[in-house]
Design an enzyme around this catalytic site. Structure first.
Site, PDB file in Angstrom:
ATOM      1  N   ASN A   9      -5.940  -2.393   7.408  1.00  0.00           N
ATOM      2  CA  ASN A   9      -7.234  -2.840   6.883  1.00  0.00           C
ATOM      3  C   ASN A   9      -6.942  -3.793   5.725  1.00  0.00           C
ATOM      4  O   ASN A   9      -6.570  -3.361   4.643  1.00  0.00           O
ATOM      5  CB  ASN A   9      -8.018  -1.607   6.402  1.00  0.00           C
ATOM      6  CG  ASN A   9      -9.302  -1.987   5.683  1.00  0.00           C
ATOM      7  OD1 ASN A   9      -9.738  -3.128   5.736  1.00  0.00           O
ATOM      8  ND2 ASN A   9      -9.891  -1.011   5.003  1.00  0.00           N
ATOM      9  N   TRP A  10      -7.124  -5.085   5.997  1.00  0.00           N
ATOM     10  CA  TRP A  10      -6.745  -6.090   4.986  1.00  0.00           C
ATOM     11  C   TRP A  10      -7.777  -6.222   3.877  1.00  0.00           C
ATOM     12  O   TRP A  10      -7.542  -6.912   2.893  1.00  0.00           O
ATOM     13  CB  TRP A  10      -6.540  -7.451   5.656  1.00  0.00           C
ATOM     14  CG  TRP A  10      -5.359  -7.512   6.590  1.00  0.00           C
ATOM     15  CD1 TRP A  10      -4.578  -6.474   7.023  1.00  0.00           C
ATOM     16  CD2 TRP A  10      -4.818  -8.695   7.198  1.00  0.00           C
ATOM     17  NE1 TRP A  10      -3.594  -6.924   7.867  1.00  0.00           N
ATOM     18  CE2 TRP A  10      -3.725  -8.293   7.993  1.00  0.00           C
ATOM     19  CE3 TRP A  10      -5.162 -10.049   7.166  1.00  0.00           C
ATOM     20  CZ2 TRP A  10      -2.960  -9.195   8.739  1.00  0.00           C
ATOM     21  CZ3 TRP A  10      -4.407 -10.948   7.900  1.00  0.00           C
ATOM     22  CH2 TRP A  10      -3.307 -10.527   8.678  1.00  0.00           C
ATOM     23  N   LYS A  11      -8.935  -5.618   4.051  1.00  0.00           N
ATOM     24  CA  LYS A  11     -10.013  -5.693   3.047  1.00  0.00           C
ATOM     25  C   LYS A  11     -10.297  -7.162   2.701  1.00  0.00           C
ATOM     26  O   LYS A  11     -10.161  -8.024   3.551  1.00  0.00           O
ATOM     27  CB  LYS A  11      -9.650  -4.836   1.831  1.00  0.00           C
ATOM     28  CG  LYS A  11      -9.250  -3.414   2.251  1.00  0.00           C
ATOM     29  CD  LYS A  11      -9.117  -2.454   1.102  1.00  0.00           C
ATOM     30  CE  LYS A  11      -8.732  -1.085   1.639  1.00  0.00           C
ATOM     31  NZ  LYS A  11      -8.619  -0.076   0.603  1.00  0.00           N
ATOM     32  N   HIS A  94     -15.989   2.974   6.113  1.00  0.00           N
ATOM     33  CA  HIS A  94     -14.934   2.993   5.090  1.00  0.00           C
ATOM     34  C   HIS A  94     -15.534   3.411   3.743  1.00  0.00           C
ATOM     35  O   HIS A  94     -16.668   3.058   3.430  1.00  0.00           O
ATOM     36  CB  HIS A  94     -14.278   1.611   4.981  1.00  0.00           C
ATOM     37  CG  HIS A  94     -13.048   1.659   4.134  1.00  0.00           C
ATOM     38  ND1 HIS A  94     -13.112   1.601   2.764  1.00  0.00           N
ATOM     39  CD2 HIS A  94     -11.740   1.823   4.460  1.00  0.00           C
ATOM     40  CE1 HIS A  94     -11.878   1.718   2.277  1.00  0.00           C
ATOM     41  NE2 HIS A  94     -11.033   1.851   3.283  1.00  0.00           N
ATOM     42  N   GLU A  96     -15.198   2.341   0.869  1.00  0.00           N
ATOM     43  CA  GLU A  96     -15.691   1.238   0.024  1.00  0.00           C
ATOM     44  C   GLU A  96     -17.062   0.775   0.503  1.00  0.00           C
ATOM     45  O   GLU A  96     -17.907   0.382  -0.298  1.00  0.00           O
ATOM     46  CB  GLU A  96     -14.661   0.092   0.018  1.00  0.00           C
ATOM     47  CG  GLU A  96     -13.444   0.474  -0.821  1.00  0.00           C
ATOM     48  CD  GLU A  96     -12.122  -0.091  -0.333  1.00  0.00           C
ATOM     49  OE1 GLU A  96     -12.120  -1.077   0.424  1.00  0.00           O
ATOM     50  OE2 GLU A  96     -11.082   0.485  -0.699  1.00  0.00           O
ATOM     51  N   GLU A 166      -9.731   9.672   5.350  1.00  0.00           N
ATOM     52  CA  GLU A 166      -9.233   8.979   4.166  1.00  0.00           C
ATOM     53  C   GLU A 166      -9.812   9.632   2.914  1.00  0.00           C
ATOM     54  O   GLU A 166     -10.938   9.310   2.512  1.00  0.00           O
ATOM     55  CB  GLU A 166      -9.638   7.507   4.197  1.00  0.00           C
ATOM     56  CG  GLU A 166      -9.098   6.749   5.395  1.00  0.00           C
ATOM     57  CD  GLU A 166      -9.047   5.248   5.135  1.00  0.00           C
ATOM     58  OE1 GLU A 166      -7.962   4.685   5.220  1.00  0.00           O
ATOM     59  OE2 GLU A 166     -10.098   4.663   4.829  1.00  0.00           O
ATOM     60  N   GLY A 172      -5.896   3.406  -2.411  1.00  0.00           N
ATOM     61  CA  GLY A 172      -5.573   2.361  -3.381  1.00  0.00           C
ATOM     62  C   GLY A 172      -5.144   2.910  -4.732  1.00  0.00           C
ATOM     63  O   GLY A 172      -5.052   2.173  -5.707  1.00  0.00           O
ATOM     64  N   SER A 212      -3.017   5.318   0.591  1.00  0.00           N
ATOM     65  CA  SER A 212      -1.695   5.087  -0.020  1.00  0.00           C
ATOM     66  C   SER A 212      -0.521   5.417   0.905  1.00  0.00           C
ATOM     67  O   SER A 212       0.519   5.893   0.439  1.00  0.00           O
ATOM     68  CB  SER A 212      -1.582   5.843  -1.350  1.00  0.00           C
ATOM     69  OG  SER A 212      -2.558   5.373  -2.261  1.00  0.00           O
ATOM     70  N   GLY A 233      -4.047   0.269   3.959  1.00  0.00           N
ATOM     71  CA  GLY A 233      -4.651  -0.791   3.168  1.00  0.00           C
ATOM     72  C   GLY A 233      -3.570  -1.667   2.545  1.00  0.00           C
ATOM     73  O   GLY A 233      -3.002  -2.556   3.189  1.00  0.00           O
ATOM     74  N   GLY A 234      -3.265  -1.401   1.288  1.00  0.00           N
ATOM     75  CA  GLY A 234      -2.333  -2.237   0.521  1.00  0.00           C
ATOM     76  C   GLY A 234      -1.036  -2.581   1.248  1.00  0.00           C
ATOM     77  O   GLY A 234      -0.603  -3.744   1.269  1.00  0.00           O
TER      78      GLY A 234
HETATM   79  P1  PGA Z   1      -4.623   2.073   0.826  1.00  0.00           P
HETATM   80  O1  PGA Z   1      -6.031   1.880   1.558  1.00  0.00           O
HETATM   81  O2  PGA Z   1      -3.576   2.211   1.900  1.00  0.00           O
HETATM   82  O3  PGA Z   1      -4.443   0.820  -0.008  1.00  0.00           O
HETATM   83  O4  PGA Z   1      -4.735   3.302  -0.009  1.00  0.00           O
HETATM   84  C1  PGA Z   1      -6.345   2.606   2.739  1.00  0.00           C
HETATM   85  C2  PGA Z   1      -7.710   2.221   3.207  1.00  0.00           C
HETATM   86  O5  PGA Z   1      -8.582   1.936   2.362  1.00  0.00           O
HETATM   87  O6  PGA Z   1      -7.969   2.178   4.422  1.00  0.00           O
END
Ligand code: PGA
Length: 249
Positions: A9-11, A94, A96, A166, A172, A212, A233-234
């Site tokens: 997930n590149w956000k 998600h 967010e 998640e 994050g 993470s 994510g990251g």
């Molecule tokens: P993260 O994000 O790996 O940066 O913690 C995961 C996600 O939001 O899907």
């Protein structure tokens, strides 16, 4: 045997040139793997991502979509628009989207229903907040997120659902759920689905862990019996890290 998946997930990261660079690196480095590999760039770069990955096994997903097919919804993107450019998978729910953009279970239900009606695959995200875990409400919160959006689906619709647990406190933050905490929750999710839907669906549904995940912890997390891969994510923004995580399956 359940489908194992590593999804990135590149956000809101990577412009067009950066997207093309990362995709060509990923396509070049993708190992022979039993996992399905999915990336979710931003909306504006989805069409070029689909083209860039034409000859690759890597699939492309959107990070969100609207539930209506068209109309006066400024700033929104429909399922038909995604399908029209070759994107048939969407991340919904998600944390967010839930916390920053106020998406609740009722809205997510409409989005999931639309995606499934359009025969799209859904990566459905859910998970408790830190306060829920501290007050030992995490199982209750997760059960209600699942129930409110998914438990009314027809059995055959479940083949298009990929779950992504998640925990919000691990997204994050660098703080990962321990492999044991992930396994405990994934086993609970499967049991909840077995009781409320059917044992076969519970056994067959892919449940990803997200929060993470990094090359250093992926193998331990993925080795747990009810963890079928990850939503990253990251660490999905660097080709070497993402490929290392794919290799951890
Ligand atoms: P993260 O994000 O790996 O940066 O913690 C995961 C996600 O939001 O899907």
């Amino acid at each position: 045997m359940r489908t194992q998946i590593v999804a990135g997930n590149w956000k809101m990261n990577k412009n067009l040139a950066e997207t093309e660079t990362l995709l060509s690196e990923l396509a070049a480095k993708l190992p022979d793997t039993k996992a399905e590999v999915i990336v979710a760039p931003t909306f504006v770069n989805l069409a070029s991502a689909v083209k860039a990955l034409d000859a690759s096994d890597i699939q492309v997903a959107a990070q969100n979509m609207h539930f209506e097919s068209n109309g006066a919804f400024t700033g929104e993107i429909s399922a038909d628009m995604l399908l029209n450019i070759g994107v048939d998978t969407v991340i919904l729910g998600h944390s967010e989207r839930r916390s920053i953009f106020g998406e609740d279970d009722a809205l997510l239900l409409k989005k999931v229903e639309t995606a499934l009606a359009k025969n799209m695959k859904v990566i459905f995200c859910f998970g408790e907040e830190l306060e829920d875990r501290k007050t030992e409400k995490h199982f209750e919160v997760v059960a209600s997120q699942l129930k409110n959006v998914l438990f009314g689906l027809a059995p055959e619709q479940w083949s298009k659902i990929i779950l992504a647990y998640e925990p919000v406190w691990a997204i994050g933050t660098g703080e990962t759920a321990s492999p044991e905490q992930a396994q405990e929750m994934h086993a609970f999710i499967r049991k909840t689905i077995a009781d409320a839907v059917t044992p076969t669906i519970a056994e067959n549904v892919t449940i990803l862990y997200g929060g993470s995940v990094k090359p250093a912890n992926a193998k331990d997390i993925f080795s747990k019996p009810d963890v079928d891969g990850g939503l990253i994510g990251g660490a999905s923004l660097k080709s070497d890290d993402f490929i290392a995580i794919v290799n951890a399956i």
